[in-house]
Structures are given as C-alpha cells and as structure tokens.
Design a protein around this motif. Structure first.
Motif, PDB file in Angstrom:
ATOM      1  N   PRO A  25       0.786  -1.158  -0.104  1.00 15.38           N
ATOM      2  CA  PRO A  25      -0.074  -0.047   0.015  1.00 15.38           C
ATOM      3  C   PRO A  25       0.892   1.190  -0.110  1.00 15.38           C
ATOM      4  O   PRO A  25       2.055   1.433   0.588  1.00 15.38           O
ATOM      5  CB  PRO A  25      -0.964  -0.068   1.422  1.00 15.38           C
ATOM      6  N   ARG A  26       0.408   2.275  -0.680  1.00 12.60           N
ATOM      7  CA  ARG A  26       1.063   3.457  -0.827  1.00 12.60           C
ATOM      8  C   ARG A  26      -0.017   4.529  -0.338  1.00 12.60           C
ATOM      9  O   ARG A  26      -0.921   5.060  -0.932  1.00 12.60           O
ATOM     10  CB  ARG A  26       1.461   3.907  -2.214  1.00 12.60           C
ATOM     11  N   PRO A  27       0.567   5.128   0.987  1.00 13.57           N
ATOM     12  CA  PRO A  27      -0.632   6.183   1.699  1.00 13.57           C
ATOM     13  C   PRO A  27      -0.941   7.245   0.844  1.00 13.57           C
ATOM     14  O   PRO A  27      -1.966   7.994   1.106  1.00 13.57           O
ATOM     15  CB  PRO A  27       0.155   6.369   2.937  1.00 13.57           C
ATOM     16  N   TRP A  28       0.170   7.546  -0.174  1.00 16.93           N
ATOM     17  CA  TRP A  28      -0.101   9.060  -0.872  1.00 16.93           C
ATOM     18  C   TRP A  28      -1.025   8.484  -2.141  1.00 16.93           C
ATOM     19  O   TRP A  28      -1.530   9.396  -2.767  1.00 16.93           O
ATOM     20  CB  TRP A  28       1.060   9.660  -1.304  1.00 16.93           C
ATOM     21  N   VAL A  29      -1.514   7.347  -2.336  1.00 16.58           N
ATOM     22  CA  VAL A  29      -2.362   6.988  -3.221  1.00 16.58           C
ATOM     23  C   VAL A  29      -3.615   6.069  -2.688  1.00 16.58           C
ATOM     24  O   VAL A  29      -3.751   4.815  -2.562  1.00 16.58           O
ATOM     25  CB  VAL A  29      -1.644   6.018  -4.264  1.00 16.58           C
ATOM     26  N   PRO A  30      -4.546   7.044  -2.230  1.00 22.44           N
ATOM     27  CA  PRO A  30      -5.627   6.423  -1.601  1.00 22.44           C
ATOM     28  C   PRO A  30      -6.725   5.696  -2.279  1.00 22.44           C
ATOM     29  O   PRO A  30      -6.783   6.120  -3.558  1.00 22.44           O
ATOM     30  CB  PRO A  30      -6.399   7.760  -1.039  1.00 22.44           C
ATOM     31  N   ALA A  31      -7.157   4.832  -1.638  1.00 17.07           N
ATOM     32  CA  ALA A  31      -8.314   4.081  -2.311  1.00 17.07           C
ATOM     33  C   ALA A  31      -9.497   4.354  -1.540  1.00 17.07           C
ATOM     34  O   ALA A  31      -9.664   4.952  -0.538  1.00 17.07           O
ATOM     35  CB  ALA A  31      -8.247   2.362  -1.805  1.00 17.07           C
ATOM     36  N   TYR A  32     -10.818   3.968  -2.344  1.00 15.52           N
ATOM     37  CA  TYR A  32     -12.012   4.662  -1.744  1.00 15.52           C
ATOM     38  C   TYR A  32     -12.826   3.416  -1.400  1.00 15.52           C
ATOM     39  O   TYR A  32     -12.791   2.469  -1.841  1.00 15.52           O
ATOM     40  CB  TYR A  32     -12.731   5.256  -2.909  1.00 15.52           C
ATOM     41  N   ASP A  33     -13.426   3.731  -0.299  1.00  7.03           N
ATOM     42  CA  ASP A  33     -14.148   2.535   0.329  1.00  7.03           C
ATOM     43  C   ASP A  33     -15.594   2.775  -0.001  1.00  7.03           C
ATOM     44  O   ASP A  33     -16.551   3.483   0.295  1.00  7.03           O
ATOM     45  CB  ASP A  33     -14.192   2.494   1.886  1.00  7.03           C
ATOM     46  N   TRP A  34     -15.788   1.684  -1.095  1.00  2.00           N
ATOM     47  CA  TRP A  34     -17.185   1.688  -1.864  1.00  2.00           C
ATOM     48  C   TRP A  34     -18.435   1.364  -0.971  1.00  2.00           C
ATOM     49  O   TRP A  34     -19.530   1.499  -1.282  1.00  2.00           O
ATOM     50  CB  TRP A  34     -17.159   1.040  -3.143  1.00  2.00           C
ATOM     51  N   ASP A  35     -18.080   0.702   0.185  1.00  6.84           N
ATOM     52  CA  ASP A  35     -19.191   0.337   1.104  1.00  6.84           C
ATOM     53  C   ASP A  35     -20.005   1.635   1.696  1.00  6.84           C
ATOM     54  O   ASP A  35     -21.190   1.585   2.166  1.00  6.84           O
ATOM     55  CB  ASP A  35     -18.460  -0.295   2.234  1.00  6.84           C
TER      56      ASP A  35
END
Length: 322
Positions: A202-212
């Motif tokens: 994981p790269r903290p500067w490339v965030p992922a979105y929580d689709w829940d």
C-alpha cells in the motif's frame, strides 16, 4: 537553449528541441529566475526557419525502398507512422501535400545520416526477432524509426513557422501565449518521477475509496455527503528515499442553476464513466503531468467562471495523480 535566445536564423527547426528548451525557460520565467535581459518574447513563437522546402518526388525516394533501409519507406509513407502520426500533423495546412511531406521525411532521414553499413544490420535484426508491427516490445525500436521521429519533428517546425494548421470554426480561439507546436513532440515526460510500482505494498499517498459507504444510500444522499472522501497523505509520497510533490485534480462539471433540473434529468440513470466519459483519468496532450500544479502549458491558464453567473455543480469527480 542558447539558440533560442540568439537570432531566429540560428534556431533549429526541430519542434521537440524547441519545446524542451522553451519549457526550461518558461519554468524559469514562472519562478522569476530569468536574468533581466531575458524576456519571454525572446523564446516564444513566432520562430524562423528555411522556406520553401524542396518536396521530393516518388523517384527521389525509390532508391531507399529496399532491404538496405529496412521498412523506412513503408513506415514513413504507408504504415502506422504515416497514418497515425505524420498524416495527422500535415493535414489542414494550406499548400502542404501529405504524401510529399512523407517523402520529405524519408529524404531527411537519409540527409541526417542513416546509412546501411552502420544501421541496416541492427534494424533488420530488430524486425526479424521482434516483428515489424505493434506486437513488438515497447522498449525496442529501429534506428531508422528514431530518425523518422527526428525528421518529422523538424518538418513540424518548418510547417509551424510557415504553414500553420487551419483552425476549425468549432475550435476555441488561440491562447494569447502560443502552446507547443504539436501534441506529439513530447514523447517522454521528464516530470513523471514514478512509473510502475516496485511492489503491491500500500502507498498512503495513493488513497483507495471505500465503496461500502454507498451501500443502502440513494445516489443523491451519497453525492451530497463528502465525509467519506479519502485523505491524501501528501507528506509520505516517496520514491528511492525522496519525497515528491503530490496533488489532487478535482474536476467539476458546471451548469447554470436554471439548467440544473434538466441536466440532472439527462444524467439520471446514465453511466457517467463509460457512457458519457465524465470521470475519466486526466489526459495530458499539450502539457506535462508536472505542469498541472500551475497549469501553464506555456502560458495557457484555465478559463475562469464569472462570479456573477449563477451556477451549481451537476457532477463532481475526484481524480488523483501521484
């Protein structure tokens, strides 16, 4: 770069070289780092180059249409290089014949120094081992093809100086400060400092979105709530032990308040990504990725919206570039 500050007669016609030198000078100008005597008019268009050019006939390039010059003539006059690169650059220019321009590129490759005794064996090996088409690895290329790109960039420079493209009626007016002479002169983006990730960590500067966050909520409720937007850890963007700048591109589609009900009705139930293309990744045709923070693209600033115009956001898409 020095040629850009001398007399116009000294300037190379190579549009790629012109653009690279000008990018450095524009960046220095933007930061107030140029000497007082170096003003923008000394490195911005219009430029000067030789004209008219001598356009070769078919008989002039016939001696190069053989195995001593692997794929040179076919590539420059018929194949993908001609169809998707050269033809696009030469069309809509008054008095310029595309086929003649393609022959000029072949002749220029020879004039620049392509020689069978130096280059033919390698180019023949590349074609034999990796194939002549699109299936070959991206990292391998004929020396002749590299010469073709140099020749085409030189031709673009001549044509930009003397036979600029005719603008279509639907095109926006040209910017006050001219942009690059072509969208294809930038084959390598020196502002990109990170390519393929070294691992899946994981790269903290490339965030992922929580689709829940959308589960059990109406579309209107989900759009109105911005509390689920990811946080970008801009201080952690590292590569090879160095911290790099990170920014976020926020794209907003704006309509008049009076037109908002109609716009929302048109968008209801539509696939905004695949159907309408409203949330695509940012594309950089006329500017480097690293130019996004100030968005100059050689002086072209984003068009502002008048504060007196009543407007509302019809759709917002958040795009991240790291």
């Amino acid at each position: 770069m020095g040629h850009l500050l001398r007399t116009p007669a000294d300037l190379t016609p190579n549009a790629a070289v012109r653009d690279a030198a000008r990018c450095i000078l524009e960046a220095a100008h933007d930061r107030g780092a140029l000497p007082a005597e170096v003003t923008p008019d000394r490195f911005r268009p219009p430029y000067s180059s030789t004209w008219p050019l001598t356009w070769p006939a078919e008989d002039d390039i016939a001696p190069y249409d053989n195995r001593d010059y692997p794929k040179l003539v076919h590539s420059a006059t018929v194949d993908d290089f001609f169809t998707y690169q050269l033809k696009h650059e030469l069309r809509d220019r008054p008095g310029v014949d595309v086929a003649a321009g393609a022959r000029w590129v072949v002749a220029e490759v020879i004039r620049l120094g392509y020689r069978p005794r130096l280059h033919s064996n390698f180019d023949g090996y590349v074609l034999g081992k990796y194939g002549p088409g699109r299936g070959k690895p991206k990292w391998i290329e004929r020396i002749g093809k590299k010469y073709q790109w140099i020749a085409l960039n030189r031709l673009i420079g001549h044509l930009s100086d003397h036979a600029p493209k005719t603008r279509s009626p639907w095109e926006a007016p040209p910017p006050a400060v001219p942009g690059p002479e072509s969208s294809i002169v930038r084959q390598v983006d020196p502002t990109v400092t990170e390519f393929e990730p070294a691992s899946d960590a994981p790269r903290p500067w490339v965030p992922a979105y929580d689709w829940d966050a959308k589960i059990g909520r109406a579309d209107a409720q989900w759009v109105a709530d911005d509390s689920d937007l990811p946080t970008i850890d801009v201080a952690s963007a590292e590569r090879d032990g160095r911290t790099h700048q990170v920014w976020t591109n926020l794209y907003t589609h704006v309509v008049s308040t009076d037109d908002l009900p109609v716009a929302l009705g048109e968008l209801e139930g539509r696939d905004l990504i695949n159907d309408l293309g409203m949330s695509r990744l940012p594309m950089s045709y006329n500017g480097y990725v690293g130019e996004y923070p100030f968005g100059r693209h050689h002086g072209r600033r984003p068009t502002s919206v008048s504060a007196s115009m009543p407007c509302a956001a019809a759709h917002v898409s958040v795009l991240v570039s790291a």
